[in-house]
Design a protein around this motif. Structure first.
Motif, mmCIF file in Angstrom:
data_model
loop_
_atom_site.group_PDB
_atom_site.id
_atom_site.type_symbol
_atom_site.label_atom_id
_atom_site.label_comp_id
_atom_site.label_asym_id
_atom_site.label_seq_id
_atom_site.Cartn_x
_atom_site.Cartn_y
_atom_site.Cartn_z
ATOM 1 N N SER A 61 0.830 -1.203 0.000
ATOM 2 C CA SER A 61 0.000 0.000 0.000
ATOM 3 C C SER A 61 0.865 1.254 0.000
ATOM 4 C CB SER A 61 -0.945 -0.006 1.209
ATOM 5 O OG SER A 61 -0.214 -0.150 2.409
ATOM 6 N N GLY A 62 2.005 1.168 0.699
ATOM 7 C CA GLY A 62 2.925 2.294 0.676
ATOM 8 C C GLY A 62 3.463 2.524 -0.717
ATOM 9 N N ILE A 72 1.417 4.663 -2.948
ATOM 10 C CA ILE A 72 1.611 6.096 -2.682
ATOM 11 C C ILE A 72 2.964 6.544 -3.230
ATOM 12 C CG2 ILE A 72 1.709 7.853 -0.876
ATOM 13 C CD1 ILE A 72 0.166 5.774 0.910
ATOM 14 N N LEU A 97 -6.160 7.623 -5.610
ATOM 15 C CA LEU A 97 -6.204 6.317 -4.946
ATOM 16 C C LEU A 97 -7.644 5.935 -4.589
ATOM 17 C CD1 LEU A 97 -3.109 6.669 -2.579
ATOM 18 C CD2 LEU A 97 -3.315 5.125 -4.533
ATOM 19 N N GLU A 153 -10.623 7.497 4.898
ATOM 20 C CA GLU A 153 -9.721 6.422 5.327
ATOM 21 C C GLU A 153 -8.390 6.518 4.580
ATOM 22 O OE1 GLU A 153 -9.505 1.682 4.741
ATOM 23 O OE2 GLU A 153 -11.448 2.418 5.486
ATOM 24 N N LEU A 154 -8.477 6.796 3.291
ATOM 25 C CA LEU A 154 -7.261 6.914 2.491
ATOM 26 C C LEU A 154 -6.428 8.102 2.940
ATOM 27 C CD1 LEU A 154 -8.472 6.067 -1.108
ATOM 28 C CD2 LEU A 154 -6.657 4.924 0.165
ATOM 29 N N ASP A 160 -4.343 7.135 5.796
ATOM 30 C CA ASP A 160 -3.250 6.245 5.400
ATOM 31 C C ASP A 160 -2.141 6.995 4.679
ATOM 32 O OD1 ASP A 160 -4.553 4.120 6.479
ATOM 33 O OD2 ASP A 160 -5.323 3.327 4.584
ATOM 34 N N PHE A 203 1.655 7.526 5.985
ATOM 35 C CA PHE A 203 2.813 7.064 5.216
ATOM 36 C C PHE A 203 3.793 8.212 4.969
ATOM 37 C CE2 PHE A 203 4.923 6.680 1.087
ATOM 38 C CZ PHE A 203 5.586 5.482 1.231
ATOM 39 N N GLU A 227 5.813 9.304 7.893
ATOM 40 C CA GLU A 227 6.918 8.389 8.213
ATOM 41 C C GLU A 227 8.109 8.613 7.285
ATOM 42 O OE1 GLU A 227 5.704 4.317 8.749
ATOM 43 O OE2 GLU A 227 7.772 3.612 8.564
#
Lengths: 379, 105
Positions: B48-49, B52, B69, B79-80, B83, B87, B90
């Motif tokens: 999933s990362g 992106i 997405l 929700e996206l 996420d 991501f 991070e």
């Protein structure tokens, strides 16, 4: 997508790593060394892979999924193009482990390593805790000071290092001092190499004689190993997991999963094995063919020597014993001849661990599993 | 340096990393000191990362990536958004990506 950490420590790729022997030349001339040639050996230098050839190999290794290269020698820092190759490898996305004696680590190189880190500790071998011992081992005046100066340049920049030394007659009394000194500096526990190999190119019998004289006796090795608290318990745990009968397979190890490229462009299934039947000249081929087609023809080989089949194939000390095709090649020029020294060391260790009693030979033991189960009862 | 993720900003991989695609696995290899730790500082990006990461071209804003997405995965935008921001936070904190330009929302 929710709830997952986006990044994590990378898994290892299919081709784990490649060893690369950038040169066999070294400015030291260590009494025990299995490979070195003189630093000014112009003939050896002429035969070495060029900068462009190494870059081609590094690129091909990267395309094959390699993430880790280990650079060794000789002394890899002797190459004039070291910095160029290093930056090239790192910009390909490779992690570089460098094996060095540290004596040629200049301020400039230390700066480079600090700025573009290798992502793996430098593996540095220390040849003695005093100038007298070190220079006697390296047979090079000033080697102790040069190595300590190079090491200091790394430590001051907080570049991770892993320190190790070689146990042999001249250094046997300095091992405890080495461990005490190295522990605060070394990213991994200080490592001691206890068993010396003969010349891996079988090129000098007089040097082999010297190496044999420098080797520690098997009981001495066991005594030194036992200096470390907890050694025997750890080894017993190791034995319960990993020792066992090898059978006639010559390569129960990881040989061929990655491999090694020597200074002259020959692919080897592992770093030390240079038997002519087990090398593949990359100058006439490709790394992909070497790894996928050639390596399995080597690593699938079976032993044929009756002495090996009678002893090593039935011995349950595999994992304790250093016997392997490379060691057989150094000592006997074959792939499957038992090497007495390693056999004796393994038997001494096995007696110490309670796997064998005096006079027993491991290949005569009918029920190794029972020995392993009982091991440690009396210790 | 501001390390918070802006929906109106576009991001791209830092020039201080090498991105490797090994057998379908995306691995980020730092080139310079200071990105995470010096040792073992290789990072894998999960599936999933990666969806992106592959869109971090320095052109699309975070908001646009979320919208794209949402269509591709037929997933709720809220929700996206969580996420994608998680991501990006991070990888931004680790210095693996940099902000290119702030756009008008």
């Amino acid at each position: 997508m929710a709830g997952q950490k986006a990044t994590s420590a990378a898994r290892r790729p299919r081709i784990r790593q490649l060893d690369m022997e950038l040169t066999e030349r070294c400015q030291n001339n260590c009494v025990h060394c299995a490979i070195n040639r003189p630093a000014d050996d112009t003939e050896a230098a002429r035969r070495e892979l060029s900068t462009a050839e190494w870059k081609t190999i590094l690129s091909e290794a990267t395309a094959l999924g390699c993430l880790d290269v280990r650079w060794t020698g000789g002394e890899p820092l002797l190459r004039d193009d070291f910095e160029e190759l290093y930056l090239f490898a790192r910009r390909l996305g490779l992690r570089v482990t460098l094996f060095t004696n540290a004596a040629l680590v200049s301020e400039r190189l230390a700066d480079l390593l600090a700025q573009t880190p290798p992502l793996s500790p430098l593996e540095i071998t220390i040849y003695g805790m005093t100038p007298k011992t070190c220079d006697a081992v390296t047979r090079t005046s000033g080697s102790f000071d040069a190595a300590r100066q190079g090491l200091e340049r790394l430590l001051i920049r907080r570049i991770p290092v892993a320190l190790r030394c070689v146990a042999m007659r001249p250094t046997a009394n300095e091992l405890a001092a080495f461990e005490e000194w190295a522990a605060p500096h070394s990213r991994c526990p200080p490592w001691i190499i206890y068993l010396l190999d003969l010349r891996s190119r079988r090129d000098d019998e007089s040097r082999n004689e010297l190496i044999r004289r420098l080797r520690l006796a098997p009981d001495e090795v066991v005594k030194l190993l036992n200096r470390r608290p907890g050694y025997r318990k750890e080894m017993q745990t190791f034995c319960r997991q990993f020792v066992g009968v090898q059978g006639d397979r010559l390569f129960p190890c990881g040989a061929g999963c990655g491999g090694c490229i020597d200074a002259y462009g020959n692919y080897q299934v592992c770093l030390p094995l240079r038997h002519p039947e087990t090398i593949y000249p990359l100058r006439n081929g490709s790394l992909a063919k070497a790894v996928t087609e050639f390596a399995p023809t080597v690593t699938n080989r079976r032993a044929a020597n009756p002495a090996f089949l009678a002893r090593c194939a039935r011995c349950f000390l595999r994992g304790l014993c250093e016997q392997c095709p490379a060691k057989s090649w150094f000592e006997h020029g074959t792939l499957d001849t038992p090497v007495e020294y390693f056999c004796e060391v393994a038997h001494a260790q096995a007696r110490d661990l309670g796997l064998l009693t005096a006079g027993e030979r491991s290949w005569d033991i009918a029920d190794p599993a029972a020995r392993l189960a009982r091991m440690g009862d009396a210790t | 340096m501001d390390k918070s993720v802006k929906l109106s900003a576009a991001y791209r991989p830092s020039e201080d990393v090498v991105v490797r695609d090994i057998e379908g696995e995306l691995i980020i290899v730092p080139l310079v000191a200071g990105l995470a730790d010096l040792e073992d500082a290789l990072f894998t990006v999960n599936e999933s990362g990666r969806a992106i990461w592959d869109r971090l071209d320095g052109q699309q804003t975070v908001e646009q990536i979320i919208g794209e997405l949402a269509v591709e995965y037929d997933a709720p935008t809220e929700e996206l958004r969580a996420d994608v921001i998680g991501f990006l936070e991070e990888v931004l904190q680790r210095g693996l990506v940099i902000e290119v330009a702030q756009r008008q929302a």
